[in-house]
Structures are given as C-alpha cells and as structure tokens.
Scaffold this active site. Structure first.
Site, PDB file in Angstrom:
ATOM      1  N   LYS A  53      18.859  70.971  21.994  1.00 34.90           N
ATOM      2  CA  LYS A  53      17.976  71.155  20.856  1.00 34.90           C
ATOM      3  C   LYS A  53      18.752  71.496  19.604  1.00 34.90           C
ATOM      4  CE  LYS A  53      14.907  73.516  24.035  1.00 34.90           C
ATOM      5  NZ  LYS A  53      14.487  74.881  24.438  1.00 34.90           N
TER       6      LYS A  53
ATOM      7  N   ASP B 181      21.130  78.299  18.172  1.00 37.38           N
ATOM      8  CA  ASP B 181      20.385  79.437  18.717  1.00 37.38           C
ATOM      9  C   ASP B 181      21.288  80.447  19.411  1.00 37.38           C
ATOM     10  OD1 ASP B 181      21.012  77.780  21.035  1.00 37.38           O
ATOM     11  OD2 ASP B 181      19.639  79.088  22.135  1.00 37.38           O
TER      12      ASP B 181
ATOM     13  N   ASP C 167      32.700  73.099  20.190  1.00 37.00           N
ATOM     14  CA  ASP C 167      33.355  74.369  20.483  1.00 37.00           C
ATOM     15  C   ASP C 167      34.559  74.040  21.381  1.00 37.00           C
ATOM     16  OD1 ASP C 167      33.812  77.077  20.869  1.00 37.00           O
ATOM     17  OD2 ASP C 167      32.085  77.413  22.134  1.00 37.00           O
TER      18      ASP C 167
ATOM     19  N   PHE D 135      30.437  83.538  16.776  1.00 37.07           N
ATOM     20  CA  PHE D 135      29.196  82.964  17.299  1.00 37.07           C
ATOM     21  C   PHE D 135      28.187  82.864  16.159  1.00 37.07           C
ATOM     22  CE2 PHE D 135      25.298  82.393  19.593  1.00 37.07           C
ATOM     23  CZ  PHE D 135      25.684  81.461  20.545  1.00 37.07           C
TER      24      PHE D 135
ATOM     25  N   LYS E 162      34.557  74.240  15.643  1.00 40.26           N
ATOM     26  CA  LYS E 162      35.361  75.448  15.876  1.00 40.26           C
ATOM     27  C   LYS E 162      36.655  75.004  16.537  1.00 40.26           C
ATOM     28  CE  LYS E 162      31.835  78.704  17.365  1.00 40.26           C
ATOM     29  NZ  LYS E 162      31.412  79.545  18.499  1.00 40.26           N
TER      30      LYS E 162
HETATM   31  P1  IMP Z   1      31.323  73.092  24.070  1.00 41.35           P
HETATM   32  O1  IMP Z   1      31.099  72.295  25.299  1.00 41.35           O
HETATM   33  O2  IMP Z   1      32.083  74.348  24.342  1.00 41.35           O
HETATM   34  O3  IMP Z   1      31.945  72.305  22.930  1.00 41.35           O
HETATM   35  O4  IMP Z   1      29.903  73.638  23.661  1.00 41.35           O
HETATM   36  C1  IMP Z   1      29.146  73.052  22.717  1.00 41.35           C
HETATM   37  C2  IMP Z   1      27.750  73.617  22.760  1.00 41.35           C
HETATM   38  O5  IMP Z   1      27.772  75.042  22.905  1.00 41.35           O
HETATM   39  C3  IMP Z   1      27.060  73.366  21.444  1.00 41.35           C
HETATM   40  O6  IMP Z   1      26.378  72.138  21.477  1.00 41.35           O
HETATM   41  C4  IMP Z   1      26.157  74.559  21.305  1.00 41.35           C
HETATM   42  O7  IMP Z   1      24.929  74.286  21.938  1.00 41.35           O
HETATM   43  C5  IMP Z   1      26.861  75.667  22.030  1.00 41.35           C
HETATM   44  N1  IMP Z   1      27.602  76.547  21.114  1.00 41.35           N
HETATM   45  C6  IMP Z   1      28.928  76.646  20.949  1.00 41.35           C
HETATM   46  N2  IMP Z   1      29.250  77.548  20.018  1.00 41.35           N
HETATM   47  C7  IMP Z   1      28.086  78.023  19.550  1.00 41.35           C
HETATM   48  C8  IMP Z   1      27.750  78.989  18.521  1.00 41.35           C
HETATM   49  O8  IMP Z   1      28.593  79.591  17.835  1.00 41.35           O
HETATM   50  N3  IMP Z   1      26.428  79.198  18.333  1.00 41.35           N
HETATM   51  C9  IMP Z   1      25.450  78.570  19.036  1.00 41.35           C
HETATM   52  N4  IMP Z   1      25.716  77.658  19.982  1.00 41.35           N
HETATM   53  C10 IMP Z   1      27.025  77.391  20.248  1.00 41.35           C
END
Ligand code: IMP
Ligand code: MG
Length: 187
Positions: free
Chosen positions: A48, A165, A108, A158, A136
């Site tokens: 979402k 969210d 992330d 974060f 990030k």
């Molecule tokens: P990744 O697989 O670690 O790149 O995670 C990506 C997903 O984690 C994103 O699509 C977000 O839903 C969630 N996410 C990562 N960092 C944040 C943050 O700082 N705030 C909110 N959601 C985050």
C-alpha cells in the site's frame, strides 16, 4: 492537514514537505514522459505504501499509460525487513511484451524489489524500470539493484507519511517525517 494535528506529535521532525514532494513528483512525471515518448508503459503501484505517490505521479505523467496494482509484504508491523516477501495481491493483467515501470514508496535493503524484479522479468516484460519516492542507500543489501528514478535520497531513519506507514498508521500525512523512536521502541 494542520501540522499541529495529533499525529504530527509522533514525529521527530518533517523531512520532506508536501511542497517539495509535489515539485519532485512533477519533474519525475515529465522525465518519464520524455523517456517513454511514443510508448504506452504499464505503471505498477506497489500497495500500500506507494499508493499516494502513485496517484500523484500518474497524473503528472502525460503518456497513454495503463495502471495495475500489486500488494507484497515484507515488513509486518516491525521496522526491520524480514527478508521474506509474499505476494498478497497479484497483477490483474498480463505484462508479456510490455514496458513496465514499478512504482515503489521506498527502497531500503532492496530485498523486496529485487525479488519482484525477478518475478516480472520471468513473466516476459519487454523492459522494466523502478521509480521510487525515497531511497535509503545506506541500508542496501542488494548492491547491484538499479533504481532508475528516485525523488529523494534520505538518511537511515524510519520515515512515515505520504503513503508510508508504521503499523498501518500515518499514511495520510501529506508530508514525510521521521517517526520518533519512542513510538516504535526497539521492535
Ligand atoms: P526493503 O525490502 O528492505 O527494500 O523494504 C522495502 C519496504 O520496506 C518498503 O516498500 C516499505 O514498505 C518498507 N520500509 C522500509 N523503510 C521504511 C521506512 O522508513 N518507513 C516505512 N516503511 C519502510
Ligand atoms: Mg512498500
């Protein structure tokens, strides 16, 4: 939204204002329209988190594009990625031979997108690019993941708001803010 509203009290500070977001989203839409001139890409919203960004971005992208939606989960309610990715809602339409743009809220570790890219390549997309609102880079665990379009590079904190969210809250904040660690403790 009034920045004195109760939910703003949970932020340490605002990181990106709604005005800055609007400007960047408009620029990105123009850039995508130039890069895809003469084409009709499918823009895929990753639910979402990307929903607010997506609805703004498609309206700033003057192309005969189509849209589709996919929901994947990688986070649960904690603030650290689990590395486990599940498809909760799949695309409605076939992407075989299509130019696909994945629209994501934040990259992330990159684990979620890396997984998704593999799936969509297997399905025969003609081309595949990523448009992310936030990046990030400091936390990347998939170093060769190429994020083609990014609105803002942000520090390792974060963040919530503009679709992002914590525990399903704060998506409706028009700005992007750093969530106060007192809200999530060391979950
Ligand atoms: P990744 O697989 O670690 O790149 O995670 C990506 C997903 O984690 C994103 O699509 C977000 O839903 C969630 N996410 C990562 N960092 C944040 C943050 O700082 N705030 C909110 N959601 C985050
Ligand atoms: Mg997400």
């Amino acid at each position: 939204m009034d920045q004195n509203a109760e939910i703003y009290q949970d932020l340490d500070r605002i990181l990106v204002t709604r005005e800055k977001i609007a400007k960047k989203v408009k620029e990105l839409g123009q850039k995508i329209a130039e890069d895809y001139a003469g084409k009709s890409p499918v823009m895929i919203c990753i639910l979402k988190g990307a929903c607010v960004f997506f609805t703004d971005l498609i309206r700033e992208t003057p192309l005969p594009l189509t849209t589709d939606f996919m929901a994947i989960s990688s986070y649960g309610s904690a603030t650290k990625t689990s590395g486990v990715v599940r498809i909760l809602k799949d695309l409605d339409n076939d992407i075989l031979g299509k130019d696909v743009i994945i629209v994501e809220d934040i990259v992330d570790t990159g684990i979620t997108l890396n997984y998704l890219m593999k799936i969509l390549i297997q399905r025969g997309a003609a081309s595949l690019r990523i448009a992310a609102l936030l990046d990030k880079t400091a936390r990347r665990k998939v170093p060769d993941l190429k994020v083609d379009y990014v609105c803002f590079d942000i520090p390792d904190a974060f963040v919530v708001g503009y679709g992002l969210d914590y525990d399903q809250k704060y998506r409706n904040l028009p700005d992007i803010g750093i969530l106060s660690p007192r809200i999530y403790g060391d979950k």
